[in-house]
Design a protein around this motif. Structure first.
Motif, mmCIF file in Angstrom:
data_model
loop_
_atom_site.group_PDB
_atom_site.id
_atom_site.type_symbol
_atom_site.label_atom_id
_atom_site.label_comp_id
_atom_site.label_asym_id
_atom_site.label_seq_id
_atom_site.Cartn_x
_atom_site.Cartn_y
_atom_site.Cartn_z
ATOM 1 N N ILE B 750 -21.896 32.551 -7.397
ATOM 2 C CA ILE B 750 -21.836 33.442 -6.236
ATOM 3 C C ILE B 750 -22.763 32.972 -5.124
ATOM 4 O O ILE B 750 -22.407 32.957 -3.955
ATOM 5 C CB ILE B 750 -22.164 34.881 -6.671
ATOM 6 N N MET B 753 -21.368 30.085 -3.347
ATOM 7 C CA MET B 753 -20.293 30.476 -2.430
ATOM 8 C C MET B 753 -20.871 31.133 -1.182
ATOM 9 O O MET B 753 -20.447 30.849 -0.071
ATOM 10 C CB MET B 753 -19.341 31.441 -3.135
ATOM 11 N N LEU B 754 -21.886 31.983 -1.390
ATOM 12 C CA LEU B 754 -22.447 32.700 -0.252
ATOM 13 C C LEU B 754 -23.055 31.721 0.745
ATOM 14 O O LEU B 754 -22.930 31.876 1.955
ATOM 15 C CB LEU B 754 -23.512 33.690 -0.754
ATOM 16 N N GLY B 756 -22.422 28.453 0.831
ATOM 17 C CA GLY B 756 -21.559 27.307 1.121
ATOM 18 C C GLY B 756 -22.049 26.013 0.515
ATOM 19 O O GLY B 756 -21.878 24.948 1.079
#
Lengths: 276, 822
Positions: B750, B753-754, B756
């Motif tokens: 996560i 993803m947050l 990048g």
């Protein structure tokens, strides 16, 4: 070509939702006023605070969602919601505060929130205007292609210039050596190099060409046209980098401050509950 | 050879490929007096010419191997080694470097003439020379020197050489490009440019020359090649250039002059063909015997390109020659096919029954029928089962062995026609490559044979009568679909029999604005644009896809042609003459009213379109170029006319975040199948490099393992059986297929993803490169990830029918397109 963009997505679905949220919150704010005036610790304050916190998490989740390529649904819908709900969040948080500000973690959290929202607005603006400008500037070319062509022009220009008088050779090799295209972020944002050697070289060549011997005329014309083309390539490459930088610049505020907001908000909640 | 009587053998086998070797091995086992001749200096030259380290597949998997010649799926090198060992072990009577130049039937014997003038005679000749052996050679003095080669096996094998590549086609250019960097390359091209090359090759070639990595001579032919006795260069090429003869000293010549079609050679032997088509297969009996008694043809030359088939045929042909009854190797497979159908009979009986029940199949010889059934499915639908639905995207063809079926063309549940035993259906999808025009439902228990498009295509190419009948029926079907729902059977037949099928190249006009009306055009395959001259320029009004008609305006009004109709891609149309059409209209009020309604609708649409165009013209003076019709013309130029679904990017929205590419790579084994940044742009719309899922996919044309398919919703995809040969990549005119190693992508956390952050790549296991292309995310719920991952809605997928409505901003206003739903 018309289809929905992030603002009118599904006929302004999230715009309508945001307006409803704001109206409900505002109505509640007007109707229920505690005896001591509005503050975050009233039941309305708690409700608005909880809703705001939930929204903050939802909005932060967009950062994750847009890279979760294996999830269902469209990112476009999420972005549209992100924009409108982020705007609604500002109102909710303001009502939640009851307009009590001071030098404390609570107000800092609010301040960070505003930075995030405002940078987001700038992002909207950037996304609205720059894509079109970028296409106008680049057409079907891409940056790599331009840089390659600039490098090729450099090589050809240097080769021809070697056969020419020294002053011309100097001008050309200086232009090839000293032209910089977006080396620093600041330069990228500006989109130009002060006293650009490429532009100056073209100007100088215009004057230097006057008293060339006949046998150099044709070579000079070739060189001149290469340098002119090269200069416009350089300008376009800088322009493209500038648009890219400007289109992405706001994210340098939006994302770090969003993380800061998450942390500040957690501290704010802990502070409220521990120091009752 | 001074001997007057030519050497005689019982059997001469020509070609030491898999089929020929297998025949030779069987002949050795059976003590047949035979000779195996091979033009090349080593066996199996086609496989030898595969790229180094290629994995050779053993399709079809279920088919048992019956020859003593070993064959399993393995590396090219292993395979060649095994076969050479077999040749030694069996002491195969093979003669290399022996080219056959002539073959004819003498009074009693077959006479074979060799390149060195020697003559041989035989009772039987087995032709097993494949289709790659006829590479065009340099017919010049010195063209047979050892430094001259016709294939490039491994480009890495050559370092610091000067190499002359002869031939300006794709293969020559690709070889030349592969050799650059480490070698000095000169291309000799007899044309004045490289216009026959793919664009990508051309641009790489130009770049390479700019870099100085290679050079070329145009309008140049090699004249002779001489050996140098001393100096650095072993040979010198004398080339005829525009400025006279040039000497080019070099190490090696690679000549890529293409392969000769095998038909002229076979015809020179006197072998008969059933159709005049250059690609047609020779006529063969069920024992592989050609029209010349005693001459047998097996393997790729007989139309069986798979190695295992050829090997089995090599075995069988020797048994047939010896007069031994052999059950063909595929009998067991056929028995399995027939597992639920006529189990009480033998395979031959069932085939005979099929042949008797379906007249169309009676036109095939036994070999063709067996192959067709092997490649097909036997379906046993119960009454009420649906075979396919209207708007499905399947391209298989059906024969009815038993039972009856209903056709449902419109939305009511009333059958619009019936199909009986012995008939066939699915011919329209076969020709047009478009969606199914109607639903077919069994009304009784049926026995159907479902045949893939590829197999049907092959048969149509070689069986003339089958092609004719299919064409007739296809015309009837399109007439029925377009105008004839209310026609009587008699009228329908009458119209169909008098209609003519016309073919048009891309860009060719069907008719011109102002022409006299010659009739109604029903578009059978391809698509057309309808345009008018408005304000001095040609404005595209409509895009009409296969399954619809054009030309009704003038028929109804009686005036000259109102617009110009032009083929957007190669198109076939059925023309119904004006006189006949008027006659039908006069007698059928329903058709009259339908045409009238369409006429009025068209007039209305035209008016709207013209308003729109002129509005664009006057309001938007600076960008008059971006009117809807120009956008359509642009898209059609980009090949969207033959697309069924195309990815477009609205550059005025695109924020260049590349999430489309990343999403594609993430969900498809690490290789993105689209290139957002490349592709032409018009009026802010980019057509990125990405699959268009063509009506007749070019990539499917030549896939050895048959790994490219079309899913029911139209997605063209490549399955796991891809062998990485690269044919599809070469055949795609849009450069959307790449060769790539597929490996699973790690799912980021996560936080990654947050923020990048790219997750650490999983360790890459060595994998073979396979062809990858867009599959429209057919296995992913929610649809194409490129579109869904776009945060700003700039990526969109469009069907050509929707182009116009997108272009003019009336989303959903499909009436502008001539697509009256049936």
């Amino acid at each position: 070509m018309q289809h929905s963009n992030i603002f009118d997505y599904k006929r302004y679905r999230y715009f309508k939702l945001a307006v409803i949220i704001i109206l409900i919150a505002f109505a509640a704010y007007l109707i229920f006023e505690p005896a001591v005036g509005h503050y975050g610790g009233s039941w309305l304050g708690y409700s608005l605070g909880t809703a705001s916190a939930a929204l903050v998490f939802l909005l932060a989740w967009y950062g994750v969602r847009k890279r979760r390529y294996r999830s269902s649904g469209t990112t476009q819908g999420w972005l549209s919601a992100h924009i409108y709900l982020g705007t609604a969040l500002t109102f909710l948080a303001t009502f939640h505060s009851g307009l009590h500000f001071g030098l404390n973690i609570h107000t800092v959290t609010y301040g960070i929130l505003l930075v995030v929202v405002v940078s987001g607005f700038f992002g909207n603006y950037a996304y609205m205007i720059y894509p079109r400008l970028m296409t106008e500037n680049m057409g079907e070319d891409n940056l790599d292609g331009l840089l390659l062509r600039i490098a090729e022009s450099d090589k050809m220009a240097r080769q021809i210039a070697l056969l020419m008088p020294d002053d011309i050779n100097d001008t050309v090799s200086r232009a090839c050596r000293e032209t910089s295209i977006g080396v620093s972020l600041l330069e990228q944002l500006k989109g130009f190099q002060p006293d650009c050697p490429s532009a100056m070289a073209v100007q100088e060549l215009t004057m230097l060409g006057n008293d060339l011997p006949i046998e150099h005329r044709k070579l000079y014309r070739d060189l001149y046209s290469i340098m002119v083309r090269r200069e416009s390539l350089v300008r376009r490459a800088r322009q493209d980098l500038m648009y890219r930088a400007r289109m992405g610049f706001w994210l340098y505020f939006h994302v770090p401050f969003a993380i800061a907001l998450l942390m500040a908000m957690v501290s704010h909640v802990i502070a409220v509950f521990f120091y009752w | 050879m001074a001997t007057s009587a030519p050497k005689h053998f019982n059997v001469i086998i020509i070609g030491a490929g898999p089929s020929g070797l297998s025949a030779a091995v069987r002949a050795t086992e059976q003590n047949v007096d035979y000779l195996l001749v091979e033009a090349a200096p080593a066996p199996a030259s086609t496989i030898r010419n595969y790229q180094r380290g290629k994995f050779v597949m053993s399709e079809p998997r279920g088919l048992p191997l019956r020859s003593t010649l070993p064959f399993t799926a393995s590396l090219r090198e292993t395979l060649l080694e095994t076969w050479e060992k077999t040749i030694t072990n069996f002491n195969v009577n093979v003669q290399y470097d022996t080219k056959v130049t002539g073959l004819k039937r003498g009074e009693k014997l077959l006479e074979v003439e060799l390149a060195d003038g020697e003559k041989l005679t035989a009772n039987h000749v087995v032709l097993a020379m494949g289709v790659q052996g006829n590479l065009r050679k340099l017919e010049i003095p010195g063209g047979d020197l050892p430094q001259i080669q016709y294939q490039l096996d491994d480009p890495q094998a050559y370092q610091n050489e000067t190499i002359v590549v002869v031939g300006g086609g794709d293969s020559g250019v690709e070889n030349a490009l592969a050799l650059t960097g480490r070698n000095q390359i000169i291309i000799l091209n007899r044309e004045e440019d490289f216009s026959n090359c793919k664009d990508s090759n051309l641009s790489q070639l130009t770049d390479a020359r700019k870099r100085g990595a290679l050079d070329w001579l145009l309008e140049t032919k090699p004249q002779s090649i001489e050996v140098n006795t001393k100096g650095e260069f072993p040979i010198t090429v004398f080339a005829n250039t525009l400025n006279g003869v040039e000497r080019i000293p070099c190490h090696r010549v690679i000549a890529r002059l293409g392969a000769l079609p095998s038909r002229p050679l076979l015809e020179s032997f006197g072998v008969g063909f059933s159709t005049p088509d250059l690609e047609a297969l020779p006529q063969l009996s069920s024992h592989y015997e050609s029209s010349i008694p005693g001459l047998y043809i097996i393997g790729a030359l007989a139309g069986y390109p798979l190695i295992k088939q050829g090997i089995n045929q090599g075995y069988e042909v020797i048994e047939y020659i010896l007069g031994n009854p052999v059950e063909p190797a595929d009998s067991n497979l056929l028995r399995e096919k027939f597992a639920n159908f006529c189990t009480d009979r033998g395979v031959e009986d069932v085939l005979e029954k099929i042949r008797k029940s379906v007249p169309l199949l009676a036109m095939l010889n036994t070999l063709q029928l067996r192959e067709l059934v092997l490649e097909s499915n036997i379906l046993l639908p119960k009454a009420g089962d649906i075979i396919f639905k209207r708007n499905d995207y399947s391209t298989t063809f059906f024969f009815i062995v038993e039972g009856e079926l209903d056709i449902l063309i419109d939305d009511d549940d009333v059958p619009d026609g019936t199909l009986k035993a012995g008939e066939f259906f699915g011919e329209l999808a076969l020709v047009s490559g478009r969606r199914r025009a109607g639903t077919v439902r069994a009304s009784q228990p049926c026995v159907l044979i479902e045949t893939p498009r590829r197999v049907m295509q092959k048969l149509i190419d070689s069986v003339q009568s089958m092609r004719r009948i299919l064409n007739e029926v296809a015309i009837k079907t399109i007439v029925h679909l377009c105008i004839g729902l209310s026609l009587s059977e008699k009228d329908l037949n009458d119209v169909a029999n008098n209609a003519t099928l016309k073919s048009y190249a891309a860009g060719e006009e069907l008719f011109h604005e102002g022409d006299e009306a010659d009739g109604l055009y029903l578009i059978q395959s391809g698509s057309v644009t309808v345009s008018r001259m408005i304000g001095g320029r040609e404005v595209v009004l409509f895009y009409v896809a296969a399954g619809h008609y054009v030309g009704e305006m003038s028929l109804v009004s009686g005036e000259p042609r109102y617009a110009t109709v032009r083929a957007a891609i190669a198109t076939e149309a059925v023309l119904i003459e004006a006189g006949r059409m008027r006659d039908i209209i006069a007698r059928n009020p329903e058709i009259r009213s339908e045409l009238d309604a369409r006429y009025l609708q068209h007039l209305q649409d035209n008016e709207n379109r013209q308003q729109l165009e002129s509005a664009f013209d006057s309001n938007n003076v600076a960008s008059t170029k971006s009117t809807p019709s120009n956008l359509i013309s642009f898209l059609i130029q980009q090949g969207v006319g033959e697309a069924t679904d195309v990815l477009l990017i609205d550059e005025s929205l695109c924020v260049r975040c590349n999430h489309c590419e990343q999403a594609c790579a993430d969900t498809h084994g690490g290789a993105t199948r689209l290139d957002r940044d490349a592709g032409p742009i018009f009026a802010n719309i980019r057509v990125p490099t990405s699959c268009r899922h063509c009506e007749h996919p070019h990539c499917m044309k030549d896939c050895p393992p048959d790994a490219i398919h079309r899913a029911p919703h139209g997605e063209v995809y490549i399955d796991d059986s891809c062998i990485g040969c690269g044919n599809c990549q070469q055949n795609c005119p849009y450069d959307v297929i790449q060769m790539s190693v597929i490996h699973d992508q790690p799912e980021p956390s996560i936080w990654q993803m947050l923020l990048g952050i790219q997750p650490k790549a999983l360790p890459v296991e060595d994998g073979a490169k396979v062809a990858v292309k867009c599959d429209m995310c057919k296995d992913i719920t929610g649809g194409p990830v490129c579109v869904r991952a776009c945060p700003v809605g700039a990526a969109l997928r469009v069907k050509p029918e929707e182009l116009l409505s997108y272009a003019s901003g009336h989303s959903g206003d499909s009436s502008l397109i001539s697509s009256d739903e049936h």
